[in-house]
Design a protein around this motif. Structure first.
Motif, mmCIF file in Angstrom:
data_model
loop_
_atom_site.group_PDB
_atom_site.id
_atom_site.type_symbol
_atom_site.label_atom_id
_atom_site.label_comp_id
_atom_site.label_asym_id
_atom_site.label_seq_id
_atom_site.Cartn_x
_atom_site.Cartn_y
_atom_site.Cartn_z
ATOM 1 N N HIS A 1 0.834 -1.196 0.000
ATOM 2 C CA HIS A 1 0.000 0.000 0.000
ATOM 3 C C HIS A 1 0.877 1.258 0.000
ATOM 4 O O HIS A 1 1.925 1.288 0.674
ATOM 5 N N PRO A 2 0.490 2.311 -0.733
ATOM 6 C CA PRO A 2 1.305 3.536 -0.779
ATOM 7 C C PRO A 2 1.568 4.152 0.599
ATOM 8 O O PRO A 2 2.643 4.694 0.834
ATOM 9 N N GLY A 3 0.584 4.073 1.495
ATOM 10 C CA GLY A 3 0.803 4.606 2.836
ATOM 11 C C GLY A 3 1.893 3.852 3.567
ATOM 12 O O GLY A 3 2.764 4.453 4.219
ATOM 13 N N LEU A 4 1.872 2.533 3.467
ATOM 14 C CA LEU A 4 2.882 1.710 4.127
ATOM 15 C C LEU A 4 4.256 1.946 3.514
ATOM 16 O O LEU A 4 5.262 2.044 4.230
ATOM 17 N N SER A 5 4.313 2.058 2.191
ATOM 18 C CA SER A 5 5.603 2.277 1.535
ATOM 19 C C SER A 5 6.203 3.624 1.911
ATOM 20 O O SER A 5 7.419 3.755 2.083
ATOM 21 N N THR A 6 5.350 4.649 2.061
ATOM 22 C CA THR A 6 5.838 5.973 2.465
ATOM 23 C C THR A 6 6.437 5.929 3.864
ATOM 24 O O THR A 6 7.544 6.433 4.096
ATOM 25 N N MET A 7 5.734 5.304 4.800
ATOM 26 C CA MET A 7 6.212 5.265 6.177
ATOM 27 C C MET A 7 7.447 4.382 6.324
ATOM 28 O O MET A 7 8.388 4.731 7.046
ATOM 29 N N LEU A 8 7.485 3.257 5.620
ATOM 30 C CA LEU A 8 8.657 2.383 5.698
ATOM 31 C C LEU A 8 9.894 3.055 5.114
ATOM 32 O O LEU A 8 10.989 2.960 5.679
ATOM 33 N N SER A 9 9.736 3.736 3.989
ATOM 34 C CA SER A 9 10.886 4.387 3.368
ATOM 35 C C SER A 9 11.430 5.502 4.252
ATOM 36 O O SER A 9 12.644 5.643 4.411
ATOM 37 N N PHE A 10 10.538 6.287 4.862
ATOM 38 C CA PHE A 10 11.001 7.332 5.770
ATOM 39 C C PHE A 10 11.638 6.724 7.009
ATOM 40 O O PHE A 10 12.630 7.254 7.524
ATOM 41 N N GLY A 11 11.092 5.627 7.499
ATOM 42 C CA GLY A 11 11.641 5.005 8.690
ATOM 43 C C GLY A 11 13.027 4.437 8.469
ATOM 44 O O GLY A 11 13.965 4.717 9.224
ATOM 45 N N VAL A 12 13.196 3.640 7.419
ATOM 46 C CA VAL A 12 14.481 2.978 7.163
ATOM 47 C C VAL A 12 15.546 3.988 6.750
ATOM 48 O O VAL A 12 16.616 4.089 7.360
ATOM 49 N N VAL A 13 15.279 4.750 5.705
ATOM 50 C CA VAL A 13 16.271 5.676 5.177
ATOM 51 C C VAL A 13 16.520 6.825 6.147
ATOM 52 O O VAL A 13 17.661 7.253 6.346
ATOM 53 N N GLY A 14 15.445 7.345 6.769
ATOM 54 C CA GLY A 14 15.604 8.451 7.704
ATOM 55 C C GLY A 14 16.448 8.077 8.906
ATOM 56 O O GLY A 14 17.312 8.850 9.333
ATOM 57 N N THR A 15 16.245 6.891 9.462
ATOM 58 C CA THR A 15 17.009 6.457 10.627
ATOM 59 C C THR A 15 18.496 6.372 10.303
ATOM 60 O O THR A 15 19.350 6.808 11.083
ATOM 61 N N LEU A 16 18.845 5.819 9.144
ATOM 62 C CA LEU A 16 20.246 5.663 8.769
ATOM 63 C C LEU A 16 20.893 7.008 8.430
ATOM 64 O O LEU A 16 21.997 7.314 8.889
ATOM 65 N N PHE A 17 20.223 7.824 7.622
ATOM 66 C CA PHE A 17 20.812 9.085 7.182
ATOM 67 C C PHE A 17 20.967 10.071 8.333
ATOM 68 O O PHE A 17 21.950 10.832 8.371
#
Length: 324
Positions: free
Chosen positions: A133-149
């Motif tokens: 789902h687009p909502g899930l993909s948005t939150m997962l991408s921000f969570g994974v990439v945001g935490t690392l960056f």
């Protein structure tokens, strides 16, 4: 017989010539029709690389660059006072000349890293859209990439600030040290990034739709007290509102994450190295119910402003342009 054969030959030749001419016209029409049809650009691996990169750098990169530059500037200004407070007296209080010096030196670095973060985040989100789902993909991408960056950005900013303040070059952390620095409170950091930035960006269009319906003038425009509201202002305002709400909903995660960092800095053995349960229990014991709103005004400005800007510039423009 010879005359008949000659007439037949002439007729055949004439017919063949006519057929050939017709065939040539059809072929020419097909070529023109094919040439006039725009070539759809999709994934990099299945498109013309030169045209793909040309389109990406003119239609996608400016959007991620604007978002990264502005949010990087805000991040620098909110991080510098925190670095000074946690320097154990090694850095004096910020003065205006020093603030300007560090802004000029550090903002391009932070802006470049945030631009790269949003580019990677966009790529991950658009790829995940194919399977969830687009909502899930948005939150997962921000969570994974945001935490690392965020870990890389903060370590880089601290290193550059030490160079500016003391003139001494602080040793750059190794990749292993960066990974170790991510571990304290990583669960809370991931949840915070998922639901604050990711959730705010996902909810922004829905909030905009409701606001637009309530402010509609019946002619396709939007007005308040007779004044027209530009589309950009509407997008920014809806993003700011949704970001303010998600920031409040995740404020407790942010405070628990800060507590995990403090426990790690003090070298507490219990709960190490992630401090998932230890950080929450300690934070609630010390802060009580204020855990859910402490430091909210300062963080709300950053989160709501970032969500509003991302919602306005639309870093997911041309979603068919993705690398994978």
């Amino acid at each position: 017989t010879h005359w008949l054969n000659s007439q037949s030959f002439v007729r055949v030749m004439a017919t063949g010539s006519t057929t050939l001419a017709t065939s040539s016209q059809d072929t020419g029409t097909d070529i023109d029709r094919y040439a006039s049809k725009p070539v759809t650009l999709g994934r990099l691996c299945s498109s013309d690389p030169l045209r793909w990169w040309g389109t990406w750098t003119t239609e996608v990169l400016p959007r991620t660059g604007i978002a990264g530059g502005v949010i990087g500037f805000i991040l620098v200004n909110t991080t510098m006072p925190q670095v000074v407070k946690t320097s154990d007296g090694k850095m004096p209080p910020l003065t205006r000349p020093m603030w300007l010096n560090m802004c000029v030196r550090i903002t391009p670095i932070a802006g470049g890293l945030k631009t790269a973060q949003y580019a990677v985040m966009r790529e991950m989100k658009l790829s995940l859209d194919q399977v969830c789902h687009p909502g899930l993909s948005t939150m997962l991408s921000f969570g994974v990439v945001g935490t690392l960056f965020q870990s890389v950005i903060y370590n880089t900013l601290i290193s550059e600030m030490y160079k500016v303040y003391t003139g001494q070059v602080k040793a750059k952390p190794s990749f292993g040290e960066l990974l170790c620095g991510v571990r304290p409170g990583v669960v809370w950091c991931f949840g915070r990034e998922c639901f604050s930035m990711g959730g705010g960006l996902y909810l922004g269009p829905f909030v905009k739709q409701r606001i637009a319906a309530s402010l509609s003038d019946g002619n396709g425009g939007h007005t308040i007290a007779g004044q027209q509201i530009p589309e950009g202002v509407l997008r920014f305002g809806s993003g700011f509102l949704s970001g303010a709400c998600t920031a409040l909903g995740t404020q407790w995660m942010h405070n628990v994450s800060l507590m995990a960092g403090r426990l790690a800095a003090h070298g507490q053995v219990e709960g190490a190295p992630y401090y998932t349960a230890a950080a929450y229990s300690t934070a609630y014991k010390e802060l009580g119910l204020s855990l859910f709103w402490l430091n909210y005004p300062q963080r709300m400005c950053l989160i709501a402003g970032a969500v509003a800007l991302l919602n306005m510039v639309d870093i997911f423009h041309r979603p068919e342009l993705r690398m994978l």
